[in-house]
Design a protein around this motif. Structure first.
Motif, PDB file in Angstrom:
ATOM      1  N   LEU A  19       1.370  18.714  26.223  1.00  0.00           N
ATOM      2  CA  LEU A  19       2.340  19.787  26.450  1.00  0.00           C
ATOM      3  C   LEU A  19       1.754  21.185  26.278  1.00  0.00           C
ATOM      4  CD1 LEU A  19       5.426  18.188  24.662  1.00  0.00           C
ATOM      5  CD2 LEU A  19       4.814  18.115  27.098  1.00  0.00           C
ATOM      6  N   LEU A  20       0.465  21.276  25.986  1.00  0.00           N
ATOM      7  CA  LEU A  20      -0.148  22.571  25.717  1.00  0.00           C
ATOM      8  C   LEU A  20      -0.186  23.435  26.982  1.00  0.00           C
ATOM      9  CD1 LEU A  20      -1.697  24.310  23.585  1.00  0.00           C
ATOM     10  CD2 LEU A  20      -3.802  23.339  24.551  1.00  0.00           C
ATOM     11  N   PRO A  21       0.426  24.624  26.942  1.00  0.00           N
ATOM     12  CA  PRO A  21       0.303  25.539  28.088  1.00  0.00           C
ATOM     13  C   PRO A  21      -1.135  26.032  28.203  1.00  0.00           C
ATOM     14  CG  PRO A  21       2.104  26.198  26.626  1.00  0.00           C
ATOM     15  CD  PRO A  21       1.311  25.152  25.908  1.00  0.00           C
ATOM     16  N   ILE A  22      -1.592  26.187  29.447  1.00  0.00           N
ATOM     17  CA  ILE A  22      -2.962  26.606  29.695  1.00  0.00           C
ATOM     18  C   ILE A  22      -2.961  27.805  30.628  1.00  0.00           C
ATOM     19  CG2 ILE A  22      -5.182  25.925  30.689  1.00  0.00           C
ATOM     20  CD1 ILE A  22      -4.477  23.060  29.652  1.00  0.00           C
ATOM     21  N   LEU A  54      -3.621  25.361  40.788  1.00  0.00           N
ATOM     22  CA  LEU A  54      -3.340  24.999  39.404  1.00  0.00           C
ATOM     23  C   LEU A  54      -2.430  23.786  39.303  1.00  0.00           C
ATOM     24  CD1 LEU A  54      -2.608  28.579  38.064  1.00  0.00           C
ATOM     25  CD2 LEU A  54      -4.743  27.302  37.889  1.00  0.00           C
ATOM     26  N   PRO A  55      -2.764  22.861  38.413  1.00  0.00           N
ATOM     27  CA  PRO A  55      -1.839  21.761  38.123  1.00  0.00           C
ATOM     28  C   PRO A  55      -0.568  22.296  37.460  1.00  0.00           C
ATOM     29  CG  PRO A  55      -4.057  21.251  37.357  1.00  0.00           C
ATOM     30  CD  PRO A  55      -4.043  22.709  37.741  1.00  0.00           C
ATOM     31  N   ASP A  56       0.483  21.508  37.466  1.00  0.00           N
ATOM     32  CA  ASP A  56       1.743  21.907  36.845  1.00  0.00           C
ATOM     33  C   ASP A  56       1.529  22.328  35.397  1.00  0.00           C
ATOM     34  OD1 ASP A  56       3.130  21.361  39.139  1.00  0.00           O
ATOM     35  OD2 ASP A  56       3.814  19.388  38.486  1.00  0.00           O
ATOM     36  N   GLY A  57       2.235  23.354  34.991  1.00  0.00           N
ATOM     37  CA  GLY A  57       2.170  23.818  33.615  1.00  0.00           C
ATOM     38  C   GLY A  57       0.955  24.658  33.291  1.00  0.00           C
ATOM     39  N   MET A  58       0.165  24.988  34.315  1.00  0.00           N
ATOM     40  CA  MET A  58      -1.005  25.833  34.092  1.00  0.00           C
ATOM     41  C   MET A  58      -0.805  27.146  34.827  1.00  0.00           C
ATOM     42  SD  MET A  58      -4.151  23.143  34.079  1.00  0.00           S
ATOM     43  CE  MET A  58      -3.997  21.566  33.243  1.00  0.00           C
ATOM     44  N   HIS A  59      -1.356  28.207  34.276  1.00  0.00           N
ATOM     45  CA  HIS A  59      -1.124  29.559  34.765  1.00  0.00           C
ATOM     46  C   HIS A  59      -2.460  30.277  34.917  1.00  0.00           C
ATOM     47  CE1 HIS A  59       3.030  28.858  33.388  1.00  0.00           C
ATOM     48  NE2 HIS A  59       2.437  28.240  32.383  1.00  0.00           N
ATOM     49  N   SER A  60      -2.444  31.416  35.624  1.00  0.00           N
ATOM     50  CA  SER A  60      -3.679  32.183  35.756  1.00  0.00           C
ATOM     51  C   SER A  60      -3.390  33.672  35.630  1.00  0.00           C
ATOM     52  CB  SER A  60      -4.354  31.894  37.100  1.00  0.00           C
ATOM     53  OG  SER A  60      -3.562  32.371  38.161  1.00  0.00           O
ATOM     54  N   ILE A  61      -4.432  34.387  35.238  1.00  0.00           N
ATOM     55  CA  ILE A  61      -4.402  35.844  35.178  1.00  0.00           C
ATOM     56  C   ILE A  61      -5.736  36.317  35.743  1.00  0.00           C
ATOM     57  CG2 ILE A  61      -5.282  35.942  32.801  1.00  0.00           C
ATOM     58  CD1 ILE A  61      -3.458  38.427  32.396  1.00  0.00           C
ATOM     59  N   LEU A  92     -17.457  28.271  32.626  1.00  0.00           N
ATOM     60  CA  LEU A  92     -18.072  28.093  31.306  1.00  0.00           C
ATOM     61  C   LEU A  92     -19.431  27.440  31.493  1.00  0.00           C
ATOM     62  CD1 LEU A  92     -14.934  26.722  29.424  1.00  0.00           C
ATOM     63  CD2 LEU A  92     -15.944  28.997  29.169  1.00  0.00           C
ATOM     64  N   PRO A  93     -20.363  27.653  30.560  1.00  0.00           N
ATOM     65  CA  PRO A  93     -21.720  27.141  30.767  1.00  0.00           C
ATOM     66  C   PRO A  93     -21.831  25.622  30.716  1.00  0.00           C
ATOM     67  CG  PRO A  93     -21.521  28.148  28.606  1.00  0.00           C
ATOM     68  CD  PRO A  93     -20.248  28.435  29.339  1.00  0.00           C
ATOM     69  N   ASP A  94     -20.967  24.963  29.943  1.00  0.00           N
ATOM     70  CA  ASP A  94     -21.135  23.530  29.732  1.00  0.00           C
ATOM     71  C   ASP A  94     -20.092  22.663  30.446  1.00  0.00           C
ATOM     72  OD1 ASP A  94     -19.197  24.590  28.024  1.00  0.00           O
ATOM     73  OD2 ASP A  94     -19.708  23.277  26.361  1.00  0.00           O
ATOM     74  N   MET A  95     -19.049  23.278  30.999  1.00  0.00           N
ATOM     75  CA  MET A  95     -17.996  22.530  31.698  1.00  0.00           C
ATOM     76  C   MET A  95     -17.121  23.569  32.378  1.00  0.00           C
ATOM     77  SD  MET A  95     -14.968  20.154  29.973  1.00  0.00           S
ATOM     78  CE  MET A  95     -16.099  18.966  29.252  1.00  0.00           C
ATOM     79  N   ASP A  96     -16.649  23.282  33.580  1.00  0.00           N
ATOM     80  CA  ASP A  96     -15.781  24.284  34.199  1.00  0.00           C
ATOM     81  C   ASP A  96     -14.410  24.257  33.531  1.00  0.00           C
ATOM     82  OD1 ASP A  96     -13.679  22.937  36.150  1.00  0.00           O
ATOM     83  OD2 ASP A  96     -15.549  21.816  36.365  1.00  0.00           O
ATOM     84  N   GLY A  97     -13.709  25.373  33.625  1.00  0.00           N
ATOM     85  CA  GLY A  97     -12.428  25.520  32.945  1.00  0.00           C
ATOM     86  C   GLY A  97     -11.380  24.515  33.367  1.00  0.00           C
ATOM     87  N   ARG A  98     -11.392  24.118  34.639  1.00  0.00           N
ATOM     88  CA  ARG A  98     -10.421  23.116  35.107  1.00  0.00           C
ATOM     89  C   ARG A  98     -10.648  21.772  34.417  1.00  0.00           C
ATOM     90  NH1 ARG A  98      -7.293  23.761  39.580  1.00  0.00           N
ATOM     91  NH2 ARG A  98      -7.511  21.564  40.090  1.00  0.00           N
ATOM     92  N   SER A  99     -11.913  21.375  34.297  1.00  0.00           N
ATOM     93  CA  SER A  99     -12.224  20.111  33.609  1.00  0.00           C
ATOM     94  C   SER A  99     -11.824  20.193  32.145  1.00  0.00           C
ATOM     95  CB  SER A  99     -13.714  19.785  33.734  1.00  0.00           C
ATOM     96  OG  SER A  99     -14.048  19.577  35.081  1.00  0.00           O
ATOM     97  N   LEU A 100     -12.097  21.338  31.537  1.00  0.00           N
ATOM     98  CA  LEU A 100     -11.684  21.531  30.144  1.00  0.00           C
ATOM     99  C   LEU A 100     -10.166  21.424  30.020  1.00  0.00           C
ATOM    100  CD1 LEU A 100     -12.116  22.257  27.175  1.00  0.00           C
ATOM    101  CD2 LEU A 100     -12.131  24.670  27.863  1.00  0.00           C
ATOM    102  N   ALA A 101      -9.444  22.018  30.951  1.00  0.00           N
ATOM    103  CA  ALA A 101      -7.984  21.975  30.907  1.00  0.00           C
ATOM    104  C   ALA A 101      -7.471  20.543  31.008  1.00  0.00           C
ATOM    105  CB  ALA A 101      -7.401  22.830  32.024  1.00  0.00           C
ATOM    106  N   LEU A 102      -8.086  19.751  31.865  1.00  0.00           N
ATOM    107  CA  LEU A 102      -7.668  18.352  31.996  1.00  0.00           C
ATOM    108  C   LEU A 102      -7.952  17.580  30.719  1.00  0.00           C
ATOM    109  CD1 LEU A 102      -8.762  17.704  35.681  1.00  0.00           C
ATOM    110  CD2 LEU A 102      -6.443  18.123  34.810  1.00  0.00           C
TER     111      LEU A 102
END
Length: 115
Positions: free
Chosen positions: A74-77, A89-96, A56-66
């Motif tokens: 409890l939000l799935p990511i 990926l941290p626990d409870g996070m998924h990728s496609i 993402l232009p203003d923050m990477d997705g991992r930082s946003l997820a944290l």
């Protein structure tokens, strides 16, 4: 409950939102991390899942997820990335992996929400 889609590419975001809508999901859109954080920090906005681009232009997705997990533990990511196989990926996070088919997106989202 809506899904939050965070994607800076307008066309890609529109396609994901359209596909998820056709699959019966309500969607809230964000073009960057700042907009996503506004949604995440709105206690009146319920969310079932956040799908975010890694780059993402203003923050990477991992930082946003944290940050998302701070607001909603409890939000799935779900990360969407051309390098999904290389993501740690941290626990409870998924990728496609990008590009993905409608069926792959449906199956991934349904699987995550089924828990």
């Amino acid at each position: 409950m809506p899904l939050l889609v965070v994607e800076d590419d307008d066309i890609v975001r529109m396609l994901i939102v359209d596909v998820l809508g056709e699959l019966g999901y309500a969607v809230v859109e964000a073009a960057d991390a700042a907009a996503a954080l506004n949604v995440l920090e709105d206690a009146g906005q319920s969310l079932a899942l956040m799908m975010t681009d890694v780059g993402l232009p203003d923050m990477d997705g991992r930082s946003l997820a944290l940050r998302a997990r701070e607001a909603r533990p409890l939000l799935p990511i779900l990360f969407a990335s051309g390098y999904a196989d290389a993501l740690e990926l941290p626990d409870g996070m998924h990728s496609i992996g990008k590009p993905f088919s409608i069926d792959q997106l449906r199956d991934k989202v349904n699987g995550i929400l089924a828990g």
